[in-house]
Scaffold this motif. Structure first.
Motif, PDB file in Angstrom:
ATOM      1  N   THR A  95       0.844  -1.193   0.000  1.00 24.38           N
ATOM      2  CA  THR A  95       0.000   0.000   0.000  1.00 24.38           C
ATOM      3  C   THR A  95       0.881   1.245   0.000  1.00 24.38           C
ATOM      4  N   ASN A  96       0.286   2.377  -0.360  1.00 24.55           N
ATOM      5  CA  ASN A  96       1.054   3.620  -0.364  1.00 24.55           C
ATOM      6  C   ASN A  96       1.603   3.941   1.018  1.00 24.55           C
ATOM      7  N   ALA A  97       0.783   3.704   2.049  1.00 24.49           N
ATOM      8  CA  ALA A  97       1.228   3.999   3.419  1.00 24.49           C
ATOM      9  C   ALA A  97       2.433   3.158   3.794  1.00 24.49           C
ATOM     10  N   LEU A  98       2.376   1.872   3.482  1.00 21.25           N
ATOM     11  CA  LEU A  98       3.489   0.981   3.808  1.00 21.25           C
ATOM     12  C   LEU A  98       4.715   1.338   2.980  1.00 21.25           C
ATOM     13  N   GLY A  99       4.503   1.628   1.695  1.00 21.40           N
ATOM     14  CA  GLY A  99       5.625   1.983   0.830  1.00 21.40           C
ATOM     15  C   GLY A  99       6.328   3.241   1.283  1.00 21.40           C
ATOM     16  N   ARG A 100       5.568   4.232   1.717  1.00 21.86           N
ATOM     17  CA  ARG A 100       6.185   5.488   2.178  1.00 21.86           C
ATOM     18  C   ARG A 100       7.011   5.262   3.443  1.00 21.86           C
ATOM     19  N   VAL A 101       6.498   4.446   4.360  1.00 19.55           N
ATOM     20  CA  VAL A 101       7.253   4.170   5.589  1.00 19.55           C
ATOM     21  C   VAL A 101       8.531   3.407   5.260  1.00 19.55           C
ATOM     22  N   ALA A 102       8.423   2.390   4.412  1.00 19.90           N
ATOM     23  CA  ALA A 102       9.617   1.636   4.018  1.00 19.90           C
ATOM     24  C   ALA A 102      10.643   2.548   3.347  1.00 19.90           C
ATOM     25  N   ASP A 103      10.173   3.483   2.529  1.00 20.30           N
ATOM     26  CA  ASP A 103      11.068   4.418   1.843  1.00 20.30           C
ATOM     27  C   ASP A 103      11.792   5.305   2.853  1.00 20.30           C
ATOM     28  N   ALA A 104      11.066   5.814   3.848  1.00 16.15           N
ATOM     29  CA  ALA A 104      11.685   6.667   4.864  1.00 16.15           C
ATOM     30  C   ALA A 104      12.704   5.893   5.692  1.00 16.15           C
ATOM     31  N   VAL A 105      12.374   4.651   6.049  1.00 16.56           N
ATOM     32  CA  VAL A 105      13.299   3.809   6.821  1.00 16.56           C
ATOM     33  C   VAL A 105      14.549   3.501   6.006  1.00 16.56           C
ATOM     34  N   ALA A 106      14.358   3.199   4.714  1.00 18.32           N
ATOM     35  CA  ALA A 106      15.504   2.903   3.847  1.00 18.32           C
ATOM     36  C   ALA A 106      16.380   4.133   3.660  1.00 18.32           C
ATOM     37  N   PRO A 177       2.219   5.768  23.954  1.00 15.26           N
ATOM     38  CA  PRO A 177       2.765   5.527  25.288  1.00 15.26           C
ATOM     39  C   PRO A 177       2.596   4.069  25.707  1.00 15.26           C
ATOM     40  N   GLY A 178       3.592   3.539  26.431  1.00 18.42           N
ATOM     41  CA  GLY A 178       3.516   2.186  26.955  1.00 18.42           C
ATOM     42  C   GLY A 178       3.046   2.183  28.399  1.00 18.42           C
ATOM     43  N   LEU A 179       3.179   1.035  29.044  1.00 15.80           N
ATOM     44  CA  LEU A 179       2.767   0.928  30.447  1.00 15.80           C
ATOM     45  C   LEU A 179       3.606   1.816  31.341  1.00 15.80           C
ATOM     46  N   ASP A 180       4.896   1.952  31.006  1.00 19.28           N
ATOM     47  CA  ASP A 180       5.795   2.812  31.769  1.00 19.28           C
ATOM     48  C   ASP A 180       5.972   4.118  31.007  1.00 19.28           C
ATOM     49  N   PRO A 181       5.418   5.217  31.506  1.00 13.08           N
ATOM     50  CA  PRO A 181       5.495   6.487  30.774  1.00 13.08           C
ATOM     51  C   PRO A 181       6.928   6.985  30.585  1.00 13.08           C
ATOM     52  N   LYS A 182       7.872   6.484  31.381  1.00 14.72           N
ATOM     53  CA  LYS A 182       9.263   6.922  31.256  1.00 14.72           C
ATOM     54  C   LYS A 182      10.050   6.090  30.240  1.00 14.72           C
ATOM     55  N   ALA A 183       9.473   4.982  29.799  1.00 18.82           N
ATOM     56  CA  ALA A 183      10.177   4.096  28.864  1.00 18.82           C
ATOM     57  C   ALA A 183      10.152   4.690  27.460  1.00 18.82           C
ATOM     58  N   PRO A 184      11.178   4.427  26.657  1.00 17.35           N
ATOM     59  CA  PRO A 184      11.175   4.937  25.275  1.00 17.35           C
ATOM     60  C   PRO A 184      10.092   4.245  24.457  1.00 17.35           C
ATOM     61  N   PRO A 185       9.487   4.932  23.498  1.00 15.85           N
ATOM     62  CA  PRO A 185       8.382   4.336  22.735  1.00 15.85           C
ATOM     63  C   PRO A 185       8.869   3.273  21.755  1.00 15.85           C
ATOM     64  N   SER A 186       8.110   2.192  21.662  1.00 18.45           N
ATOM     65  CA  SER A 186       8.417   1.145  20.693  1.00 18.45           C
ATOM     66  C   SER A 186       7.316   1.016  19.640  1.00 18.45           C
ATOM     67  N   ARG A 187       6.229   1.777  19.814  1.00 22.67           N
ATOM     68  CA  ARG A 187       5.118   1.765  18.850  1.00 22.67           C
ATOM     69  C   ARG A 187       4.818   3.192  18.419  1.00 22.67           C
ATOM     70  N   PHE A 188       4.492   3.323  17.129  1.00 20.15           N
ATOM     71  CA  PHE A 188       4.174   4.625  16.561  1.00 20.15           C
ATOM     72  C   PHE A 188       2.952   4.449  15.660  1.00 20.15           C
ATOM     73  N   ARG A 189       2.093   5.466  15.637  1.00 17.60           N
ATOM     74  CA  ARG A 189       0.860   5.355  14.846  1.00 17.60           C
ATOM     75  C   ARG A 189       0.547   6.697  14.199  1.00 17.60           C
ATOM     76  N   ASP A 190       0.027   6.642  12.954  1.00 22.36           N
ATOM     77  CA  ASP A 190      -0.401   7.885  12.310  1.00 22.36           C
ATOM     78  C   ASP A 190      -1.917   8.025  12.455  1.00 22.36           C
ATOM     79  N   ARG A 191      -2.468   9.116  11.977  1.00 22.07           N
ATOM     80  CA  ARG A 191      -3.887   9.382  12.211  1.00 22.07           C
ATOM     81  C   ARG A 191      -4.799   8.463  11.401  1.00 22.07           C
TER      82      ARG A 191
END
Length: 325
Positions: A95-106, A177-191
């Motif tokens: 999908t376009n969304a997945l392709g754009r994320v892969a492009d940014a990561v690459a 945010p995870g269970l521990d608000p001080k922990a670094p984020p491991s999940r990200f989400r767009d709108r």
């Protein structure tokens, strides 16, 4: 399962070679005049964002040489775009969304530095490697899973956080945010609800969750069996834009990992377990034709690593998809 014609597989191999040789100087040359002096700059699209690099005065021989190189690279990029479009007429792309994320990561260099695309996003990239079009019902996804065994993983562009990288693909990305608000984020989400998860192999039961990826101002969730999955990965091209160079688990290991994972899903995840089995079954069918010995080796290697955590769930899933152990 539909076979991909040999001439289409050859086109894909050509695309892989061209993407591997592509230069960072792929950009549009733009001229501006300030106080009567002409300057040149390079404009690049990464994900859904435009980046600008100022080259200097247009009468500087080094600037002119760099601009000529960029124009030549852009011509090659346009040829790759036509090649990707031709391939996508037969092979479904992301999908376009997945392709754009892969492009940014690459673009950030994460794949070159050890990141591996896993999950359904990786599954979508396997058809041209296997010479088979996989069932479309098993490829739909609204997420991307990125794994690394190297907790020192960082972007090539100094100071880039994981969030900054993802926001090049879609500006609305935010850390969850995870269970521990001080922990670094491991999940990200767009709108739109597209989710990116960062993962790392679990070394000990006492591993922190998430494990910190300090260079990216992020964390990674530790998972069992992930080190086996991403060992000795393969290069591929996601059929998006002009082609995006990605790194994937070996298809046979991916299939075996899905077979094991399907039995380890909780009672609240029946849909995910069914999807794991469906993807594994499709890959097993394709691998029986494309790389049967690689599949057998992956199954035997997984079985040799333990009974309860490896062999038993693997054999149960093989039975569930109708494959004799």
């Amino acid at each position: 399962m539909q076979r991909i014609p040999l001439n289409i597989q050859t086109l894909y191999a050509d695309l892989q070679q061209q993407v591997a040789m592509a230069s960072q100087d792929e950009a549009t040359v733009v001229a501006t005049t300030v106080a009567g002096i002409r300057y040149l700059r390079l404009q690049r699209w990464v994900g859904a964002s435009r980046t600008v690099e100022h080259l200097g005065r247009a009468d500087d021989p080094e600037v002119l040489a760099r601009a000529d190189t960029a124009r030549a690279e852009m011509a090659r990029r346009q040829e790759r775009r036509r090649l990707v479009s031709a391939l996508r007429r037969l092979i479904p792309g992301p999908t376009n969304a997945l392709g754009r994320v892969a492009d940014a990561v690459a673009h950030a260099g994460l794949f070159r530095r050890g990141a591996v695309l896993v999950g359904t996003a990786a599954y979508q990239c396997y058809p041209p490697l296997l010479g088979m079009v996989l069932p479309s019902a098993t490829v739909m996804t609204q997420d991307l899973d990125l794994a690394t065994a190297d907790l020192a993983l960082d972007a090539e562009i100094a100071g880039d956080s994981m969030l900054a990288i993802l926001q090049r693909a879609e500006a609305s990305f935010a850390a969850l945010p995870g269970l521990d608000p001080k922990a670094p984020p491991s999940r990200f989400r767009d709108r739109q609800g597209f989710v990116v998860d960062l993962l790392t192999p679990q070394r000990r039961r006492s591993d922190r969750d998430p494990m910190p990826l300090k260079a990216l101002a992020a964390g990674a969730t530790p998972l069992q069996h992930l080190d086996w999955l991403i060992e000795d990965p393969v290069s591929a091209v996601a059929l998006h834009g002009a082609g995006v160079a990605v790194v994937l688990p070996r298809p046979a290991r991916f299939a075996v990992h899905k077979l094991i994972l399907a039995q380890k899903r909780g009672a609240h995840e029946p849909a995910k377990a069914r999807k794991d089995l469906a993807q594994a079954a499709a890959l097993v069918e394709a691998l029986r034709v494309a790389a049967p010995f690689e599949l057998d080796d992956a199954i035997e290697d997984a079985r040799s690593r333990g009974r309860d955590g490896w062999a038993r769930p693997l054999d149960r899933s093989l039975s569930a998809i109708g494959v004799t152990a």
